[in-house]
Write a protein that holds these residues in place. Structure first.
Motif, PDB file in Angstrom:
ATOM      1  N   LYS A 209      55.707  -6.682  33.420  1.00  0.00           N
ATOM      2  CA  LYS A 209      54.793  -7.066  32.351  1.00  0.00           C
ATOM      3  C   LYS A 209      55.027  -8.530  32.051  1.00  0.00           C
ATOM      4  CE  LYS A 209      53.891  -2.705  30.006  1.00  0.00           C
ATOM      5  NZ  LYS A 209      53.851  -1.993  28.723  1.00  0.00           N
ATOM      6  N   VAL A 210      53.926  -9.283  31.978  1.00  0.00           N
ATOM      7  CA  VAL A 210      54.055 -10.723  31.784  1.00  0.00           C
ATOM      8  C   VAL A 210      54.639 -11.028  30.422  1.00  0.00           C
ATOM      9  CG1 VAL A 210      52.791 -12.892  31.728  1.00  0.00           C
ATOM     10  CG2 VAL A 210      52.127 -11.119  33.348  1.00  0.00           C
ATOM     11  N   SER A 211      54.243 -10.272  29.391  1.00  0.00           N
ATOM     12  CA  SER A 211      54.757 -10.510  28.048  1.00  0.00           C
ATOM     13  C   SER A 211      55.950  -9.609  27.774  1.00  0.00           C
ATOM     14  CB  SER A 211      53.673 -10.274  27.004  1.00  0.00           C
ATOM     15  OG  SER A 211      53.070  -9.010  27.184  1.00  0.00           O
ATOM     16  N   SER A 212      56.827 -10.051  26.869  1.00  0.00           N
ATOM     17  CA  SER A 212      58.080  -9.352  26.611  1.00  0.00           C
ATOM     18  C   SER A 212      57.841  -8.013  25.928  1.00  0.00           C
ATOM     19  CB  SER A 212      58.974 -10.228  25.726  1.00  0.00           C
ATOM     20  OG  SER A 212      60.078  -9.484  25.259  1.00  0.00           O
ATOM     21  N   PRO A 213      58.557  -6.950  26.350  1.00  0.00           N
ATOM     22  CA  PRO A 213      58.423  -5.653  25.685  1.00  0.00           C
ATOM     23  C   PRO A 213      59.024  -5.649  24.281  1.00  0.00           C
ATOM     24  CG  PRO A 213      60.157  -5.590  27.347  1.00  0.00           C
ATOM     25  CD  PRO A 213      59.468  -6.912  27.496  1.00  0.00           C
ATOM     26  N   ASN A 214      59.806  -6.685  23.953  1.00  0.00           N
ATOM     27  CA  ASN A 214      60.398  -6.770  22.616  1.00  0.00           C
ATOM     28  C   ASN A 214      59.416  -7.284  21.564  1.00  0.00           C
ATOM     29  OD1 ASN A 214      62.876  -5.950  23.622  1.00  0.00           O
ATOM     30  ND2 ASN A 214      63.555  -8.028  24.017  1.00  0.00           N
ATOM     31  N   ILE A 215      58.212  -7.674  22.008  1.00  0.00           N
ATOM     32  CA  ILE A 215      57.237  -8.249  21.082  1.00  0.00           C
ATOM     33  C   ILE A 215      56.141  -7.235  20.796  1.00  0.00           C
ATOM     34  CG2 ILE A 215      55.644 -10.154  20.678  1.00  0.00           C
ATOM     35  CD1 ILE A 215      57.186 -11.731  22.830  1.00  0.00           C
ATOM     36  N   SER A 216      55.987  -6.864  19.534  1.00  0.00           N
ATOM     37  CA  SER A 216      54.880  -6.004  19.113  1.00  0.00           C
ATOM     38  C   SER A 216      53.647  -6.885  18.945  1.00  0.00           C
ATOM     39  CB  SER A 216      55.213  -5.323  17.785  1.00  0.00           C
ATOM     40  OG  SER A 216      56.389  -4.553  17.899  1.00  0.00           O
ATOM     41  N   GLN A 217      52.550  -6.506  19.611  1.00  0.00           N
ATOM     42  CA  GLN A 217      51.369  -7.364  19.641  1.00  0.00           C
ATOM     43  C   GLN A 217      50.189  -6.688  18.939  1.00  0.00           C
ATOM     44  OE1 GLN A 217      50.664  -9.158  23.592  1.00  0.00           O
ATOM     45  NE2 GLN A 217      52.697  -8.441  24.178  1.00  0.00           N
ATOM     46  N   ASN A 314      48.535 -16.303  15.975  1.00  0.00           N
ATOM     47  CA  ASN A 314      47.491 -17.089  16.622  1.00  0.00           C
ATOM     48  C   ASN A 314      46.311 -17.200  15.664  1.00  0.00           C
ATOM     49  OD1 ASN A 314      48.785 -17.448  19.231  1.00  0.00           O
ATOM     50  ND2 ASN A 314      48.409 -15.274  19.567  1.00  0.00           N
ATOM     51  N   PHE A 315      46.300 -18.260  14.856  1.00  0.00           N
ATOM     52  CA  PHE A 315      45.182 -18.471  13.935  1.00  0.00           C
ATOM     53  C   PHE A 315      43.894 -18.651  14.726  1.00  0.00           C
ATOM     54  CE2 PHE A 315      42.555 -20.796  10.911  1.00  0.00           C
ATOM     55  CZ  PHE A 315      42.830 -20.145   9.711  1.00  0.00           C
ATOM     56  N   ASP A 316      43.992 -19.348  15.857  1.00  0.00           N
ATOM     57  CA  ASP A 316      42.877 -19.485  16.801  1.00  0.00           C
ATOM     58  C   ASP A 316      43.290 -18.848  18.122  1.00  0.00           C
ATOM     59  OD1 ASP A 316      41.204 -21.094  15.080  1.00  0.00           O
ATOM     60  OD2 ASP A 316      42.552 -22.757  15.475  1.00  0.00           O
ATOM     61  N   LEU A 317      42.409 -18.057  18.686  1.00  0.00           N
ATOM     62  CA  LEU A 317      42.690 -17.400  19.965  1.00  0.00           C
ATOM     63  C   LEU A 317      42.887 -18.440  21.058  1.00  0.00           C
ATOM     64  CD1 LEU A 317      42.819 -14.560  21.343  1.00  0.00           C
ATOM     65  CD2 LEU A 317      40.395 -14.863  21.871  1.00  0.00           C
ATOM     66  N   PRO A 318      43.956 -18.347  21.870  1.00  0.00           N
ATOM     67  CA  PRO A 318      44.172 -19.340  22.931  1.00  0.00           C
ATOM     68  C   PRO A 318      43.100 -19.255  24.016  1.00  0.00           C
ATOM     69  CG  PRO A 318      45.753 -17.547  23.114  1.00  0.00           C
ATOM     70  CD  PRO A 318      45.032 -17.342  21.819  1.00  0.00           C
ATOM     71  N   GLN A 319      42.971 -20.354  24.769  1.00  0.00           N
ATOM     72  CA  GLN A 319      41.907 -20.457  25.771  1.00  0.00           C
ATOM     73  C   GLN A 319      42.164 -19.595  26.998  1.00  0.00           C
ATOM     74  OE1 GLN A 319      39.178 -22.088  25.277  1.00  0.00           O
ATOM     75  NE2 GLN A 319      39.563 -23.653  23.749  1.00  0.00           N
ATOM     76  N   ASP A 320      43.425 -19.316  27.333  1.00  0.00           N
ATOM     77  CA  ASP A 320      43.721 -18.593  28.563  1.00  0.00           C
ATOM     78  C   ASP A 320      44.941 -17.696  28.370  1.00  0.00           C
ATOM     79  OD1 ASP A 320      46.194 -20.237  29.298  1.00  0.00           O
ATOM     80  OD2 ASP A 320      44.651 -21.783  29.175  1.00  0.00           O
ATOM     81  N   PRO A 321      45.126 -16.704  29.245  1.00  0.00           N
ATOM     82  CA  PRO A 321      46.258 -15.768  29.123  1.00  0.00           C
ATOM     83  C   PRO A 321      47.619 -16.457  29.196  1.00  0.00           C
ATOM     84  CG  PRO A 321      44.604 -14.881  30.619  1.00  0.00           C
ATOM     85  CD  PRO A 321      44.198 -16.291  30.324  1.00  0.00           C
ATOM     86  N   GLU A 322      47.731 -17.521  30.029  1.00  0.00           N
ATOM     87  CA  GLU A 322      49.011 -18.216  30.153  1.00  0.00           C
ATOM     88  C   GLU A 322      49.424 -18.827  28.821  1.00  0.00           C
ATOM     89  OE1 GLU A 322      47.330 -17.598  34.044  1.00  0.00           O
ATOM     90  OE2 GLU A 322      46.487 -18.574  32.278  1.00  0.00           O
ATOM     91  N   SER A 323      48.468 -19.415  28.109  1.00  0.00           N
ATOM     92  CA  SER A 323      48.769 -19.992  26.801  1.00  0.00           C
ATOM     93  C   SER A 323      49.169 -18.910  25.812  1.00  0.00           C
ATOM     94  CB  SER A 323      47.553 -20.758  26.260  1.00  0.00           C
ATOM     95  OG  SER A 323      47.262 -21.871  27.061  1.00  0.00           O
ATOM     96  N   TYR A 324      48.510 -17.757  25.905  1.00  0.00           N
ATOM     97  CA  TYR A 324      48.855 -16.640  25.019  1.00  0.00           C
ATOM     98  C   TYR A 324      50.301 -16.191  25.240  1.00  0.00           C
ATOM     99  CZ  TYR A 324      48.856 -11.971  22.948  1.00  0.00           C
ATOM    100  OH  TYR A 324      49.192 -10.854  22.205  1.00  0.00           O
ATOM    101  N   VAL A 325      50.664 -16.026  26.515  1.00  0.00           N
ATOM    102  CA  VAL A 325      52.024 -15.593  26.835  1.00  0.00           C
ATOM    103  C   VAL A 325      53.040 -16.638  26.372  1.00  0.00           C
ATOM    104  CG1 VAL A 325      53.632 -15.118  28.735  1.00  0.00           C
ATOM    105  CG2 VAL A 325      51.330 -14.144  28.766  1.00  0.00           C
ATOM    106  N   HIS A 326      52.711 -17.908  26.586  1.00  0.00           N
ATOM    107  CA  HIS A 326      53.629 -18.971  26.171  1.00  0.00           C
ATOM    108  C   HIS A 326      53.799 -18.979  24.659  1.00  0.00           C
ATOM    109  CE1 HIS A 326      55.780 -22.777  26.697  1.00  0.00           C
ATOM    110  NE2 HIS A 326      55.236 -23.111  25.542  1.00  0.00           N
TER     111      HIS A 326
END
Length: 513
Positions: A209-217, A314-326
């Motif tokens: 999984k690209v994003s950490s399992p320790n993070i509730s999203q 994220n007050f504003d949704l990021p432009q791409d998945p990589e930015s979201y993960v970062h």
């Protein structure tokens, strides 16, 4: 389980590692350190927060002699913040060996850097642009460099540093060890590796999984005008230890941080237009807890490594998945749990589901926090603070006034009034104005042609033909916008007559509306 003793490091390096509290090597460290010690070129692919800085720093420190009086190692990083953090990590790991390192980056006085270079550091950690400045001034010479490290290489290339990196690497002796670290492996990274690395060993510890399992999203679907009120309620309800709020633009960050401060939240903003001194001050306040809400752009937050961040919003949704993960990777670090919340307008839901698909992680929908939930959160925080004071017994000087109040008023009323003061609910509502931003992939509605007309009421200027602005003085108050448009009868009549005039003009030209 791999321990650092398994790598047969010298005593001074082991002592520094133990002093930092590290015991077991992370996967990227256990695979990278032996290869790096052998002198092999390598490509390390791992997400941020996996310990890759120590993975290349430990073998680097092991190989450098304390008596060396020249630059023998060069580390390139995409941002000032990351360069500083890598330098700090190297200083901690080399403190018992006495290796000298120096961060070099734009935004800092170059004369000050030149003075620091006279102390003959063995390791230079720099951003490509400022490194080239020093090379051209001949204040940095790369003739003796035997190890080059490219950290966050994908970020550097995304920021347009390809030509600078190539220019620098061409000046380094061919007989060297080169290590490249990147979270992703796009074609331009592969091209760079083919050009400058020799038979590299590829080490990948990318999680399933690209994003950490320790993070509730979570995400909250809402309209643009509801965002600021939602942010305040969320901060009250969740009561984060430290939170990073991401805005899409520098202007957004400025407006949002000022708006939060006006509402009484300990917040500050971070973006690329701040001077280095201002950035350092903001980060110092965030690290020591003077502020607990940091509002930042993506570029400003690259490379940030602050322990204890419990929430990312994220007050504003990021432009791409990589930015979201970062972004969300700023929390849930070192095995701790974190929460990531994203505000999504109705037009952005498809983009959010695309991010879910790429990151392979479910983002759960949550309702907009209610006023009662926010109030309950604020009251919980104040109750905890009050109990801490009671347990400390450090309130003797207030007993006199307390006894007087109890003689005149009910004890529950006094305590309720104290809570109202502590939570700030006695303060008058502050009007907040934020500039609305276009949603991602949002389709603009077609606007009819209108002649720009000015009246003394709305303060605009007469300037001939043009489009009438879609946004007019929107401001936040409470949970919604209050528009400043006039709905007076005369105003409606003017617009009606204006429309008739336009229609005649179009019909004369053979057009229809």
């Amino acid at each position: 389980m791999t321990t650092f003793n398994d790598f047969k490091l010298e005593r001074s390096v082991i002592q520094a590692i133990q002093d930092l509290g590290f015991e077991e090597a992370t996967p990227i460290q256990s695979q990278t350190i032996p290869e790096a010690l052998s002198g092999t070129d390598l490509i390390g692919q791992a997400q941020t927060g996996t310990g890759k800085t120590a993975a290349f720093s430990i073998p680097l420190i092991q190989k450098i002699e304390k008596e060396e009086q020249k630059i023998v190692s060069l580390i390139m990083a995409p941002t000032r913040e990351l360069a500083i953090q890598v330098a700090e990590e190297i200083n901690k790991l080399s403190k018992f060996k006495g290796i000298r390192s120096l961060p070099i980056y734009g935004g800092q006085d170059i004369v000050k850097q030149i003075r620091a270079l006279k102390k003959k550091p063995q390791i230079i950690i720099g951003t490509p642009g400022r490194l080239l400045d020093h090379i051209r001034r001949k204040t940095i010479k790369l003739n003796d460099v035997h190890t080059v490290i490219l950290d966050e290489a994908d970020e550097m290339l995304d920021m347009g540093f390809m030509d600078d990196i190539q220019s620098i690497l061409k000046l380094v002796p061919e007989e060297r060890q080169t290590m490249l670290f990147s979270a992703t492996m796009p074609p331009n990274i592969k091209k760079l590796a083919q050009q400058f690395l020799t038979d590299p060993k590829h080490i990948s510890v990318a999680p399933k999984k690209v994003s950490s399992p320790n993070i509730s999203q979570y995400y909250i679907e809402l309209h643009e005008r509801q965002k600021f009120e939602a942010l305040g309620r969320l901060l009250d309800m969740e009561s984060p230890d430290l939170a990073i709020v991401f805005g899409r633009t520098k202007r957004r960050v400025d407006e949002l941080s000022e708006a939060l401060k006006k509402r009484g939240y300990p917040a500050d903003g971070l973006h690329g237009d701040l001077t280095q001194n201002q950035r350092d001050q903001v980060m110092r306040k965030f690290r020591d807890g003077s502020i607990d809400v940091l509002v930042a752009t993506d570029v400003a937050a690259r490379g940030l490594d602050v322990s204890g961040v419990s929430h990312v919003i994220n007050f504003d949704l990021p432009q791409d998945p990589e930015s979201y993960v970062h972004r969300i990777g700023r929390t849930g670090r070192a095995g701790k749990e974190g929460s990531a919340w994203t505000f999504v307008t109705p037009r952005e839901t498809d983009h959010l589901h695309f991010i879910e698909k790429v990151t392979r992680h479910k983002i759960f929908k949550k309702p907009l926090p209610s006023f009662s939930e926010a109030l309950e959160g604020k009251q919980k925080i104040m109750a905890e603070r009050l109990l801490n004071v009671i347990q400390s017994k450090e309130f003797t000087q207030y007993k006199g006034i307390s006894i007087q109040l109890l003689e005149e008023y009910d004890s529950v009323d006094i305590l309720a009034a104290a809570f109202k003061l502590l939570t700030g609910d006695d303060k008058q509502e502050v009007r907040i104005q934020l500039t609305p931003e276009e949603p991602i992939r949002g389709k603009k509605k077609r606007q009819p042609f209108r002649r720009r007309v000015t009246s003394s009421n709305n303060g605009s200027s007469k300037s001939g033909g043009g489009y009438k602005s879609n946004y007019k003085g929107n401001s936040y108050k409470g949970s919604g916008y209050k528009g400043s448009n006039s709905n007076s009868k005369s105003s409606r009549t003017n617009r009606f007559n204006e429309g008739k005039g336009e229609k005649k003009q179009y019909q004369k030209a053979g057009r229809h509306i």
